[in-house]
Write a protein that holds these residues in place. Sequence first.
Motif, short mmCIF file in Angstrom:
data_model
loop_
_atom_site.label_atom_id
_atom_site.label_comp_id
_atom_site.label_asym_id
_atom_site.label_seq_id
_atom_site.Cartn_x
_atom_site.Cartn_y
_atom_site.Cartn_z
N GLY A 1 0.86 -1.18 0.00
CA GLY A 1 0.00 0.00 0.00
C GLY A 1 0.90 1.22 0.00
O GLY A 1 1.67 1.44 -0.92
N THR A 2 0.84 2.00 1.09
CA THR A 2 1.73 3.16 1.19
C THR A 2 2.94 2.82 2.05
O THR A 2 2.81 2.33 3.17
N VAL A 3 4.11 3.11 1.50
CA VAL A 3 5.36 2.82 2.19
C VAL A 3 6.13 4.12 2.33
O VAL A 3 6.24 4.88 1.35
N VAL A 4 6.64 4.39 3.52
CA VAL A 4 7.46 5.59 3.71
C VAL A 4 8.92 5.15 3.83
O VAL A 4 9.25 4.33 4.70
N CYS A 5 9.78 5.66 2.95
CA CYS A 5 11.20 5.32 2.96
C CYS A 5 11.99 6.51 3.47
O CYS A 5 11.90 7.61 2.89
N ILE A 6 12.73 6.30 4.53
CA ILE A 6 13.45 7.42 5.16
C ILE A 6 14.95 7.12 5.14
O ILE A 6 15.39 6.06 5.60
N GLY A 7 15.73 8.06 4.61
CA GLY A 7 17.18 7.89 4.59
C GLY A 7 17.84 9.10 5.22
O GLY A 7 17.55 10.24 4.87
N ILE B 1 14.32 12.24 2.68
CA ILE B 1 15.76 12.11 2.88
C ILE B 1 16.26 13.36 3.60
O ILE B 1 15.75 14.46 3.42
N GLY B 2 17.26 13.15 4.45
CA GLY B 2 17.75 14.27 5.25
C GLY B 2 19.25 14.22 5.43
O GLY B 2 19.88 13.16 5.30
N ALA B 3 19.81 15.39 5.69
CA ALA B 3 21.26 15.48 5.96
C ALA B 3 21.50 16.73 6.81
O ALA B 3 20.59 17.55 6.98
N ARG B 4 22.73 16.85 7.28
CA ARG B 4 23.03 18.03 8.11
C ARG B 4 22.91 19.31 7.28
O ARG B 4 22.39 20.31 7.76
N ASN B 5 23.39 19.27 6.02
CA ASN B 5 23.25 20.44 5.16
C ASN B 5 23.16 20.00 3.70
O ASN B 5 23.34 18.81 3.40
N LYS B 6 22.93 20.93 2.79
CA LYS B 6 22.64 20.57 1.40
C LYS B 6 23.82 19.85 0.72
O LYS B 6 23.61 19.01 -0.14
N ASP B 7 25.04 20.18 1.13
CA ASP B 7 26.20 19.56 0.49
C ASP B 7 26.30 18.07 0.80
O ASP B 7 26.98 17.32 0.10
N LEU B 8 25.67 17.65 1.87
CA LEU B 8 25.77 16.24 2.27
C LEU B 8 24.61 15.40 1.77
O LEU B 8 24.55 14.19 2.03
N LEU B 9 23.67 16.04 1.05
CA LEU B 9 22.54 15.27 0.51
C LEU B 9 23.02 14.44 -0.68
O LEU B 9 23.74 14.96 -1.53
N ILE B 10 22.63 13.19 -0.74
CA ILE B 10 23.01 12.36 -1.89
C ILE B 10 21.77 11.72 -2.53
O ILE B 10 20.74 11.57 -1.88
N VAL C 1 11.91 7.60 -7.96
CA VAL C 1 11.19 6.38 -7.56
C VAL C 1 10.12 6.65 -6.50
O VAL C 1 9.57 5.72 -5.92
N SER C 2 9.86 7.95 -6.25
CA SER C 2 8.93 8.30 -5.18
C SER C 2 7.69 9.00 -5.73
O SER C 2 7.78 9.81 -6.65
N ASP C 3 6.53 8.70 -5.13
CA ASP C 3 5.31 9.43 -5.48
C ASP C 3 5.30 10.78 -4.79
O ASP C 3 4.79 11.77 -5.31
N VAL C 4 5.82 10.80 -3.59
CA VAL C 4 5.92 12.05 -2.82
C VAL C 4 7.34 12.08 -2.26
O VAL C 4 7.84 11.05 -1.78
N PHE C 5 7.98 13.25 -2.33
CA PHE C 5 9.40 13.30 -1.98
C PHE C 5 9.67 14.51 -1.08
O PHE C 5 9.32 15.63 -1.43
N HIS C 6 10.25 14.27 0.07
CA HIS C 6 10.59 15.35 1.01
C HIS C 6 12.10 15.39 1.25
O HIS C 6 12.72 14.33 1.37
N ILE C 7 12.62 16.62 1.36
CA ILE C 7 14.03 16.78 1.77
C ILE C 7 14.03 17.59 3.06
O ILE C 7 13.31 18.59 3.17
N ILE D 1 16.66 4.10 7.33
CA ILE D 1 18.08 3.74 7.41
C ILE D 1 18.92 5.01 7.57
O ILE D 1 18.76 5.97 6.81
N GLY D 2 19.78 4.99 8.56
CA GLY D 2 20.63 6.15 8.80
C GLY D 2 21.34 5.98 10.13
O GLY D 2 21.48 4.85 10.63
N PRO D 3 21.78 7.09 10.73
CA PRO D 3 22.44 6.99 12.02
C PRO D 3 21.51 6.33 13.05
O PRO D 3 20.28 6.45 12.95
#
Length: 278
Positions: free
Chosen positions: A99-105, A131-140, A148-154, A187-189
Amino acid sequence: MYTIVYSEELAPSVKLFHVQAPLIAKKCQPGQFVIVRMDDEGERIPLTIADFDREKGTITLIFQEVGHSTRQMGSLKQGDQFLDVAGPLGKATHIEKFGTVVCIGGGIGVAPVYPIARAYKEAGNKVISIIGARNKDLLILEKEMAAVSDVFHITTDDGSKGRKGLVIDPLKELIEAGEEIAVVMAIGPVVMMRSVAEVTRPYSIHTIVSLNPIMVDGTGMCGGCRVSVANENKFACVDGPEFDAHEVDFAGLMARQRMYHHHEKQERPQGGSCKCHG
Ligand SMILES: Cc1cc2nc3c(=O)[nH]c(=O)nc-3n(C[C@H](O)[C@H](O)[C@H](O)COP(=O)(O)OP(=O)(O)OC[C@H]3O[C@@H](n4cnc5c(N)ncnc54)[C@H](O)[C@@H]3O)c2cc1C
Ligand code: FES
């Protein structure tokens, strides 16, 4: 020998390699990892298979330079070779139409989340990614995740890209808005995965995390990677690395990682970096 056929710097201290490994590329599934060794004197480093190309016979590795071996690995270039690449290891992610799956990195955790999000999408799920990071330079892998996402958050901690804050902020809002979420994959720290587990626990939303305890053999023979899950000792390399987040003893996992940190500091001046004695 396993040749690096392509190399790219994704962010400061984050590198991507395409490695020629046809047998692994043929068999691997999202959620699995390899153990690499650079040369005769190198230690064994577990790295997630971030992508694969079965036709070209390559696997993609994305790694962050955090210590001796990963910094040494970062100095390798296109055309250089790994002595050993063992895998695919670990259990593959259970993929079906939920159904709906939330993927968090979080941080480098976006690398292992990507093939899983893509597989969920291919199985017909609605994929919401954060997906999240400390700052924009660290986003991959922004473009890849968006594709691959229907809805995408940074999110970034400092607000330099996307929304200022933590990956759990959009997750909380989705839940409060009544989104019917079948599975959350995070998946992350370790602190991030623990926070996600605490957000979903009161709602009993099935939440999966991929654990990264320090590993030695990666094949179930030493117990170096043991974690407590539902009060039972599990070996992350063969029983995981994915586990039900609501059953993981995160405090124990963090304590073990801190314990190894102490050993790392003590052992390196003597010339060794073996992690077997933790
Ligand atoms: C199944 C699995 C998959 C992984 N996938 C990836 C990946 O795709 N990309 C990636 O960059 N890293 C990944 N890792 C982590 C990676 O293996 C470590 O960063 C690496 O072993 C560090 O080696 P080093 O000699 O460079 O650093 P060390 O000198 O050994 O350590 C440097 C610092 O990093 C910490 N550290 C070491 N190993 C780990 C670990 N496993 N988890 C958390 N902190 C650690 C140490 O405590 C120390 O503070 C994965 C780990 C596992 C178990
Ligand atoms: S790393 Fe040895 S049992 Fe998992």
